[in-house]
Design an enzyme around this catalytic site. Sequence first.
Site, PDB file in Angstrom:
ATOM      1  CD  GLU A   1      -6.722   5.271   2.184  1.00 55.78           C
ATOM      2  OE1 GLU A   1      -7.681   5.397   2.972  1.00 55.78           O
ATOM      3  OE2 GLU A   1      -5.572   4.987   2.571  1.00 55.78           O
TER       4      GLU A   1
ATOM      5  CG  ASP B   1      -9.795   7.690   6.361  1.00 52.61           C
ATOM      6  OD1 ASP B   1      -8.735   7.620   5.700  1.00 52.61           O
ATOM      7  OD2 ASP B   1      -9.822   7.923   7.588  1.00 52.61           O
TER       8      ASP B   1
ATOM      9  NE  ARG C   1     -10.974  -0.985   3.868  1.00 52.34           N
ATOM     10  CZ  ARG C   1     -11.601  -1.182   5.026  1.00 52.34           C
ATOM     11  NH1 ARG C   1     -12.763  -1.797   5.057  1.00 52.34           N
ATOM     12  NH2 ARG C   1     -11.068  -0.742   6.161  1.00 52.34           N
TER      13      ARG C   1
ATOM     14  CE  LYS D   1      -3.315   2.625   2.854  1.00 54.62           C
ATOM     15  NZ  LYS D   1      -4.174   2.674   4.046  1.00 54.62           N
TER      16      LYS D   1
ATOM     17  CG  ASP E   1      -5.435   7.991   4.194  1.00 49.71           C
ATOM     18  OD1 ASP E   1      -6.355   8.642   3.639  1.00 49.71           O
ATOM     19  OD2 ASP E   1      -5.632   6.993   4.922  1.00 49.71           O
TER      20      ASP E   1
ATOM     21  CE  LYS F   1      -6.412   8.989   7.675  1.00 49.32           C
ATOM     22  NZ  LYS F   1      -7.097   7.893   8.386  1.00 49.32           N
TER      23      LYS F   1
HETATM   24  N1  BES Z   1      -4.300   4.662   6.683  1.00 47.50           N
HETATM   25  C1  BES Z   1      -5.429   4.417   7.487  1.00 47.50           C
HETATM   26  C2  BES Z   1      -5.185   3.418   8.602  1.00 47.50           C
HETATM   27  C3  BES Z   1      -4.234   3.828   9.699  1.00 47.50           C
HETATM   28  C4  BES Z   1      -4.711   4.386  10.861  1.00 47.50           C
HETATM   29  C5  BES Z   1      -2.895   3.602   9.595  1.00 47.50           C
HETATM   30  C6  BES Z   1      -3.849   4.724  11.877  1.00 47.50           C
HETATM   31  C7  BES Z   1      -2.016   3.941  10.608  1.00 47.50           C
HETATM   32  C8  BES Z   1      -2.499   4.496  11.746  1.00 47.50           C
HETATM   33  C9  BES Z   1      -6.572   3.857   6.629  1.00 47.50           C
HETATM   34  O1  BES Z   1      -6.611   4.264   5.320  1.00 47.50           O
HETATM   35  C10 BES Z   1      -7.842   4.293   7.288  1.00 47.50           C
HETATM   36  O2  BES Z   1      -8.060   5.455   7.361  1.00 47.50           O
HETATM   37  N2  BES Z   1      -8.618   3.333   7.760  1.00 47.50           N
HETATM   38  C11 BES Z   1      -9.821   3.608   8.447  1.00 47.50           C
HETATM   39  C12 BES Z   1     -10.839   2.588   8.002  1.00 47.50           C
HETATM   40  C13 BES Z   1     -12.242   2.924   8.393  1.00 47.50           C
HETATM   41  C14 BES Z   1     -12.725   4.139   7.632  1.00 47.50           C
HETATM   42  C15 BES Z   1     -13.128   1.729   8.097  1.00 47.50           C
HETATM   43  C16 BES Z   1      -9.568   3.506   9.945  1.00 47.50           C
HETATM   44  O3  BES Z   1      -8.762   2.674  10.360  1.00 47.50           O
HETATM   45  O4  BES Z   1     -10.156   4.276  10.689  1.00 47.50           O
HETATM   46 ZN    ZN Z   2      -4.746   4.794   4.469  1.00 46.32          ZN
HETATM   47 ZN    ZN Z   3      -7.649   6.114   5.031  1.00 53.60          ZN
END
Ligand code: BES
Ligand code: ZN
Ligand code: ZN
Length: 481
Positions: free
Chosen positions: A326, A324, A328, A242, A247, A254
């Site tokens: 994204e 967010d 996946r 990834k 992000d 966020k």
């Molecule tokens: N890049 C983030 C995940 C992440 C969070 C990595 C904290 C490192 C530290 C990912 O793209 C994300 O935002 N995931 C969301 C998913 C949710 C919207 C289902 C998350 O983990 O909140």
């Molecule tokens: Zn991410």
């Molecule tokens: Zn994200």
Amino acid sequence: MNFELINKKITDIKSDCEIILVLDKNMEHKWVQDKDVLNNIGFEASSEEVAYLPSANRVYVTLDSLNSDDTRLAISNAYKSIKKTKNESVKIGLYNGDSQAIVEGLILGSYSFDKYRSKKEETYIKNILISTEDYNNKKINLEDIKTSIKNAEIIAKATNAAKSIVNTTPFDMTPQKLADYARNLAKEIDGLECFVGDEKFLEKEKMGAFLAVSRASSERPRLIHLSYKAKNAKKKFVFVGKGLTYDSGGLSLKPSEHMVTMKADKSGASAAIHIIKAAALLKLPFEVHAVIGATENMIGGNAYKPDDVLIARNGKSIEVRNTDAEGRLVLADCLDFAQDLKPDYMFDLATLTGACVVAVGEYTSGVMGNSEELKNEFVKSALESGELAATLPFNRYLKKLLKSSIADMSNISSSRYGGALTAGLFLDNFIRDEYKNKWLHLDIAGPAYIEKDWGYNQCGASGAGVRMCINFMINKIKEDK
Ligand code: BES
Ligand code: ZN
Ligand code: ZN
């Protein structure tokens, strides 16, 4: 730092300084020559305790056990206490013949990221002299130790390089710059090849999910494909990374406190690049590929939206309910592309979910997949390598939480629980039947980037994924023999 193996007793080696790891709390071992002084200053050889005795030019540091990771930690602690001294050469004996842990502890522990500092951190320490004398008089094979020193240097340096890419700011490490970095590696390293696909390529490949994520960014996406093939390669490994160089969350933006550190959302990509770099330098007897989806997730008038329906490369439709989630989407298309390479093992590395960090804590990677055997085998080699990893179990009920009323699936779960697993199960929709048991999803969201020092890792990126994947491959060589 230069490492030299010297076939002499430790007392016969001349150096500016000596590192002694103290395993026995009674300090009875012959290498502990300053027992009285140590007692005097209250050194008890308790966890992570260090005593530098400048007049004797010796640094004593606690060693909890002869396990490799305790050795790495002890060495790194010793280094920290002498790094500002004027010593140029440092000698050390072997502990259980584990030269790999000594070299890794020093290289990983001495890393610092000062690209953006006006004053760079400098050390006088140049030469590490490793005596063949062992703590327990263990018999060693000179050639084996020499090879393990060289290999440790390759693995630890690749891990440090992976850290630097992750620590680099989003402005300085855009998808294009990451692609340039990969291309340069391929130019430098024998047998490593690089292909970079631009937006047109992604369109031709019908990567509708990846393209949607990238749409609002002024930095255009890149698919980076590095490959290395040893002569008579017996197995094929594909690492999918990834590579979100930033992000922001997209329209499901966020909150500001969660956005900082999101430069680290390219950690999976950086790990994949440096895994293949190390594989090529180690000349592993395999065919290895790294497939990276590099893009930003941004906001803008043309951003993809919650409510959009995307068509992925494999033809499946995805309802976007949260922009967010994204990673996946990018991985869905990259994993489909990767399976065309017909891998024997396909591992994706991704900072995919905050939920994984909640589940296993920030120091541990989550290992998911359909094969219990492969997951367990992987965790075992991860722990050996010094990385923490734990398996997380899929189940049929969680899978149902991804149902969509309009498309083949939703990009988020309908439940707030089990988010690491539902993300893994989302990816499973893109794994073809013949690869179900050859695939692992490695969620490195916790250890990839931590804003404090931990063990021999520094504040910031840790290079998570590199050591555990290399060690998995190395263990496979032994299996072939
Ligand atoms: N890049 C983030 C995940 C992440 C969070 C990595 C904290 C490192 C530290 C990912 O793209 C994300 O935002 N995931 C969301 C998913 C949710 C919207 C289902 C998350 O983990 O909140
Ligand atoms: Zn991410
Ligand atoms: Zn994200």
